[in-house]
Every structure is written in C-alpha cells, then in structure tokens.
Design a protein around this motif. Structure first.
Motif, PDB file in Angstrom:
ATOM      1  N   UNK A 104      -6.783 -19.980  19.455  1.00 30.19           N
ATOM      2  CA  UNK A 104      -7.687 -18.783  18.770  1.00 30.19           C
ATOM      3  C   UNK A 104      -6.710 -18.473  17.433  1.00 30.19           C
ATOM      4  N   UNK A 115      -0.858 -17.668  25.640  1.00 32.63           N
ATOM      5  CA  UNK A 115      -2.000 -17.199  26.241  1.00 32.63           C
ATOM      6  C   UNK A 115      -2.327 -18.004  27.777  1.00 32.63           C
ATOM      7  N   UNK A 116      -1.563 -19.404  27.855  1.00 28.25           N
ATOM      8  CA  UNK A 116      -2.361 -19.182  29.658  1.00 28.25           C
ATOM      9  C   UNK A 116      -1.326 -19.187  29.919  1.00 28.25           C
ATOM     10  N   UNK A 118      -0.559 -15.857  30.259  1.00 31.93           N
ATOM     11  CA  UNK A 118      -0.858 -14.581  30.770  1.00 31.93           C
ATOM     12  C   UNK A 118      -1.424 -14.294  31.629  1.00 31.93           C
ATOM     13  N   UNK A 119      -2.061 -15.723  32.138  1.00 33.12           N
ATOM     14  CA  UNK A 119      -2.264 -15.318  33.812  1.00 33.12           C
ATOM     15  C   UNK A 119      -1.525 -15.262  34.329  1.00 33.12           C
ATOM     16  N   UNK A 163       0.712 -25.733  24.448  1.00 34.68           N
ATOM     17  CA  UNK A 163      -0.255 -25.434  25.112  1.00 34.68           C
ATOM     18  C   UNK A 163      -0.105 -25.261  26.202  1.00 34.68           C
ATOM     19  N   UNK A 164      -0.429 -26.892  26.911  1.00 35.70           N
ATOM     20  CA  UNK A 164      -0.981 -27.202  27.513  1.00 35.70           C
ATOM     21  C   UNK A 164       0.622 -27.685  28.128  1.00 35.70           C
ATOM     22  N   UNK A 167       2.210 -25.091  30.185  1.00 36.15           N
ATOM     23  CA  UNK A 167       0.935 -24.074  31.245  1.00 36.15           C
ATOM     24  C   UNK A 167       1.711 -25.146  32.467  1.00 36.15           C
TER      25      UNK A 167
ATOM     26  N   UNK B 181     -13.818 -22.830  22.529  1.00 32.17           N
ATOM     27  CA  UNK B 181     -12.835 -21.379  22.878  1.00 32.17           C
ATOM     28  C   UNK B 181     -12.818 -20.881  24.470  1.00 32.17           C
ATOM     29  N   UNK B 184     -12.491 -23.265  26.777  1.00 37.40           N
ATOM     30  CA  UNK B 184     -10.190 -23.912  26.976  1.00 37.40           C
ATOM     31  C   UNK B 184      -9.729 -22.582  28.086  1.00 37.40           C
ATOM     32  N   UNK B 188      -8.627 -23.192  31.773  1.00 36.25           N
ATOM     33  CA  UNK B 188      -6.696 -22.932  31.834  1.00 36.25           C
ATOM     34  C   UNK B 188      -6.568 -21.655  33.216  1.00 36.25           C
ATOM     35  N   UNK B 190      -8.466 -18.662  34.135  1.00 34.49           N
ATOM     36  CA  UNK B 190      -9.364 -17.647  33.232  1.00 34.49           C
ATOM     37  C   UNK B 190     -10.855 -16.955  34.237  1.00 34.49           C
ATOM     38  N   UNK B 198     -10.252 -11.746  26.481  1.00 33.46           N
ATOM     39  CA  UNK B 198      -9.250 -12.419  26.139  1.00 33.46           C
ATOM     40  C   UNK B 198      -9.346 -13.020  25.210  1.00 33.46           C
TER      41      UNK B 198
END
Lengths: 277, 287
Positions: A104, A115-116, A118-119, A163-164, A167, B181, B184, B188, B190, B198
């Motif tokens: 992003x 980012x991942x 935040x869930x 990023x992966x 997670x 995007x 992606x 994950x 979402x 987001x």
C-alpha cells in the motif's frame, strides 16, 4: 508442531497441513465455459516445502486463489489442518507476484508490515514489535520508515514477505513471487525463503514457472498439466539441506530432477518416453 | 499559482513507477524552484499594477471607470479595517466551508457506493446526467422561493454546485483502486467492509482530495454569486453589491472585488498545500 485433529479424520488428514481433494474449477457456463482445473488432489505435510510447476496458463493462479479462500471451487474441498476451508482461513498468508501492487503506497514499510496485524488482537506496541522483528528477518530493519516506492523491486518483495511473516502463518502461499526481480536478487530471495521456513516453522506452497527454482527450493515438486489442470506427477526432491545456489545445482541429482520436471512440462502432461527415469 | 489541473491518470501512472533507492521523489520541485516560481508570480502582479497605474495616471482611462491602482490598494486597506467588511468575510467563509463540508459529506459516501457497485452506478447514471448540467445559478429563484434568503439557501446552492467534482472524482478514484491491493487485504482475512475502509478509501483519497480542491473554487464562486445577485443575509458579495448600489463607490467596489480575489487565492493555496502535505505519496510530481 502440535496439530489437533477431529477423531473421525483419516490417517492422511492427520499428517496433512493442507489437503486438496478433487478440486475442479470451471469459469463461465455453456459453450464458453473454461475448465481451468480438473479433479486435482494432493496433500502438503507440516513444514513441507512444495513447489507447483506447470505450463503457462495451467491454472496455477486459480488454484492459489481457491486455496486462499478467495475463490470457491466448482467442485472439491480444501482442508487446512483437517478443517474445511470456507472463506479465507486463519493461519494462512499469501505473497503475490506483483509486489508493487500488493503493497500500500500510502503506508510506510513498517505500517505495511503491520497491516494484517491490525485485524488481530495485538496492541499497537506489540504490532510494532512484530513488524520490526519481521523486517529484521528479511534484512530491512533500517528501512522501516521508508515508503514502498522508495525501495527497489527486490526490497519491495522482501517487505511483502515480512508482511506475511508478521501474520505468523502456518501455511505460506507464494504466487510466482520472484518472477519480476533480476536473477541475482532472485537467488538471494530464494535462500532467504529457505532460511525463513526453518526459522518460522512454516509450511510453504510455492507456485513458479521456473523449473530450477521449483527443484532448488522444494522437498517435493508437483507438476500440473495443461488446462484443465490435473496432477501429472509428484517428484520428491531428496537433496539435503542446506542447499547452495552453485554447488547444489551442479549435483547430478539436481540436474537429473530438473530434466525430469522440464520434460514433463514440455510434454504438457503426457509422460515422455525417452525421459531420464 | 498552482494551475495543476493535470490529467489525474498521468499523476497515477507516475506514482506507479518505482523510484530507485535513495533518489527520493522523482521530479519533485525543490524548495529553490518553488521559491523562484513565487518570485516570478510576484513580479507579474507588480508589473500588472504598474500598467494599471500608468494607464489611469496618463488619463487613458477615466478614473470613474478605473481608479488608479494605488487608490484601489489604499481603499482595500481601509476596507479590510472596517467591521462590516470583516463580518462579510466571515459570513462568506462560513458559507463556503459549511457548503464544502456538506458537499463532501454527501458526495464521498455516495461516490464510494457508486464506484464499487456497477449496478447502482448504472441505475443512478441517468439522474446524475440530468441534474449535472443545470447551472446552479439557474436554481437561485427556485431555491429562494422554497427556502427564503438565509444561509440554508446559500448552502443548498453551494452543495448543488460543489457536489459534482467530489462525486465524480470519488467514483473514478474507487474504480482505480488496484484489484491486487484489495485481494491482498482479503487474503489476510479482512471483511469486505474493512477492505473498503482500509484499502479502497485511502487509495481513492488523492482523487477525492483533488475533487475537494476543485469543488472549493466552485463553492466560493457560487457563494459570492449568490450573495451578489440574491442578496443573502451578508457576505463579501453583498458588501460589493451594496457599495455599487449605495453611493456609487467605484473604489470600494474595486477594493472589494480585489479582496474577494485574495480570499480565493488564499483558499486555493491552502487546499493545494494540504493536498501536497497529505498525498505526497500519490502526486510524486506536481507541475
């Protein structure tokens, strides 16, 4: 790795991290329908590194979309640690080929890696700590405040890998992740992925169209046919670890295996009579 | 100053180009080029002032039509000090700000929905195409008839005019969001709503901001126009209209007009600066 399994599960399901049973996928309907995958079954064990190769257009991306829960197959089931996949499963992360499009651009490197998370329930400090650690694992700890477009292609793909990792997936799916980086960067990233598999105790399913790469990385290579894709052959790769980009690729064993895979792909699924079996 | 109404696509493409490590933002104007551009602007304004001064002083134009530039400037300084003018500025700026905020509050959510859903876009397309070409000024009699001459009347007209750039920029911004995007984020885990919040909205935000900047100019034009011809409660337009009607004060009319221009310029500069500050990741190059 401790795996809890329902009592009714079969023996093969106990051993499997990922179990694919009789997957068929058809795009469209009627005369224009395209059969992308036909009755495909395979399993991937815990901590196993499995490569999937096949002729281009063999439905590899379709398969990954199904495995990641983004696409529901026309027929067949996918199970992750014995649980049927229905929607996007937990414990699975994906690294895409197109790093520049999957990162992003409005978020810093660190925020992209967070980012991942935040869930998840992790607090802000915890998320940052995990992100820093993941960036450190891919050798980008000092770039955490940069933005994706300030990094080279290889570095951007490292960010996507970090990023992966952040997670904490049990299963990592990689969709031709190194197809658009230069050869030297590619070798470095291949070795990075192998070391990360050990460090993070992950199962990896790696889709590629590069035959050398598929053999060099994997414990087992799955060769798919031309569409509609089905499993042509499973080729175990008994080459010991740690592997080396130069010496491993010089061994007779490696040369023999890559020849076998190449012949299977060239024949598009028909076993080649004069193969070096 | 910032005449950066360049094709939005072009900006987008530039932002996609990976910039080599260490080089920073490619083609971004440095501090010195921006300063020299400012200087050139100041020189241009001074030159125009000199020409205006010259043509009136030598009697080429009657001072009844065009007072000398220095007289206008002097009058402007006086006007700025007047309390009735300050109240007029406040009223105009409040109408502008409230109108723009309302437009954004209506257009952004609507644009997101229409951008995401082909069905809703096709369903509303005819209505939008029918409403959009109506000049907001043409609605003044109708809106006065229905709402009277207060702030509500101003706001309705401003919103009607300022809605469109935000709405259409939001729609194209949402269309432009990269499928990869979104995929992606979905991979994950979402939810669809989380992906909108987001990924879709942040990704479209630079387009939306450009829409808001375009709308802000339109909103100011409409506020002033409505004040001038509909004589709303108060405002800079009303101030100028009254200076014309009462006592034939040419200098005051000129001074008021000049000051409206200054307010417009300040608003434009602020909006442009905010856009660069928050969306530098997107507009890697501004012309």
């Amino acid at each position: 790795m401790s795996v809890t399994v329902p009592m009714t599960a079969t023996r093969s399901a106990v051993d499997a991290m990922l179990q694919v049973e009789g997957i068929t996928h058809v795009y469209g309907q009627g005369a224009t329908a395209h059969r992308a995958i036909e009755n495909l079954s395979f399993t991937v064990g815990p901590r196993e590194f499995v490569s999937i190769v096949g002729p281009s257009g063999a439905g590899k991306t379709t398969l990954l979309r199904i495995l990641s829960g983004l696409l529901t197959p026309t027929e067949g089931t996918v199970s992750l640690v014995g649980e049927p996949v229905d929607g996007v499963p937990e414990g699975m992360a994906m690294v895409f080929q197109d790093y520049s499009r999957s990162l992003l651009p409005w978020l810093s490197i660190e925020k992209n890696v967070m980012f991942p998370l935040t869930r998840t329930e992790a607090g802000r400090d915890e998320r940052r700590r995990i992100a820093r650690e993941s960036l450190e694992a891919v050798g980008l700890a000092d770039r955490h405040d940069r933005y994706p477009w300030q990094l080279s292609g290889g570095m951007q793909q490292r960010v996507a890998i970090a990023r992966a990792l952040a997670y904490r997936p049990r299963l990592l799916l990689m969709d031709e992740p190194f197809a658009s980086v230069d050869a030297q960067t590619r070798s470095d990233l291949e070795d990075l992925v192998l070391s990360l598999r050990d460090r993070y105790d992950m199962t990896i399913l790696f889709v590629t169209h590069d035959i050398d790469e598929s053999v060099y990385l994997a414990d087992r290579v799955l060769v798919l046919s031309r569409p509609p894709a089905h499993l042509v052959e499973e080729i175990p790769v008994p080459i010991p670890h740690p592997r080396d980009q130069i010496t491993t690729k010089e061994t007779d064993e490696f040369v023999d295996l890559r020849g076998r895979v190449a012949r299977l792909i060239r024949s598009g699924g028909q076993p080649d009579g004069g193969g070096s079996r | 100053m910032t005449s950066d109404v360049q094709p939005v696509d072009a900006q987008r493409r530039l932002s996609r180009r990976p910039t080599p490590e260490g080089e920073g933002r490619g083609g971004r104007p440095t501090r010195t080029t921006r300063r020299s551009r400012l200087w050139r602007g100041v020189v241009g304004v001074l030159a125009l002032g000199l020409v205006l001064e010259f043509v009136t002083r030598i009697g080429l134009v009657s001072p009844t039509f065009l007072p000398p530039f220095t007289t206008i400037l002097g009058e402007a300084v006086d006007v700025v000090g007047r309390q009735d003018f300050q109240e007029a500025v406040l009223s105009t700026v409040v109408s502008w700000g409230a109108g723009l905020a309302l437009s954004a509050a209506v257009a952004i959510p609507l644009g997101v929905v229409l951008g995401l859903s082909q069905v809703s876009y096709r369903a509303t397309r005819a209505v939008l195409d029918l409403l959009r070409p109506i000049p907001p000024i043409a609605l003044i009699p109708l809106v006065i008839l229905v709402m009277g001459q207060g702030l509500e009347m101003k706001l309705v007209l401003v919103v009607f005019a300022a809605l469109w750039p935000i709405l259409f920029n939001t729609i194209s911004g949402v269309h432009d969001v990269d499928v990869k995007a979104k995929e992606m984020a979905r991979s994950f885990g979402f939810s669809r709503l989380a992906v909108i919040r987001r990924v879709v909205v942040p990704s479209a935000a630079p387009f939306i901001a450009t829409g808001v900047r375009l709308s802000s100019s339109i909103a100011l034009i409409v506020v002033i126009t409505v004040e001038l011809i509909a004589g709303g409660a108060s405002g800079m337009g009303t101030f100028v209209a009254e200076a014309r009607a009462v006592g034939n004060q040419t200098e005051v009319v000129y001074a008021g007009t000049l000051l409206i221009g200054v307010v417009g310029l300040v608003i434009n500069l602020l909006m442009g600066a905010a856009e660069r500050r928050f969306f530098g990741w997107h507009t890697t190059k501004d012309v």
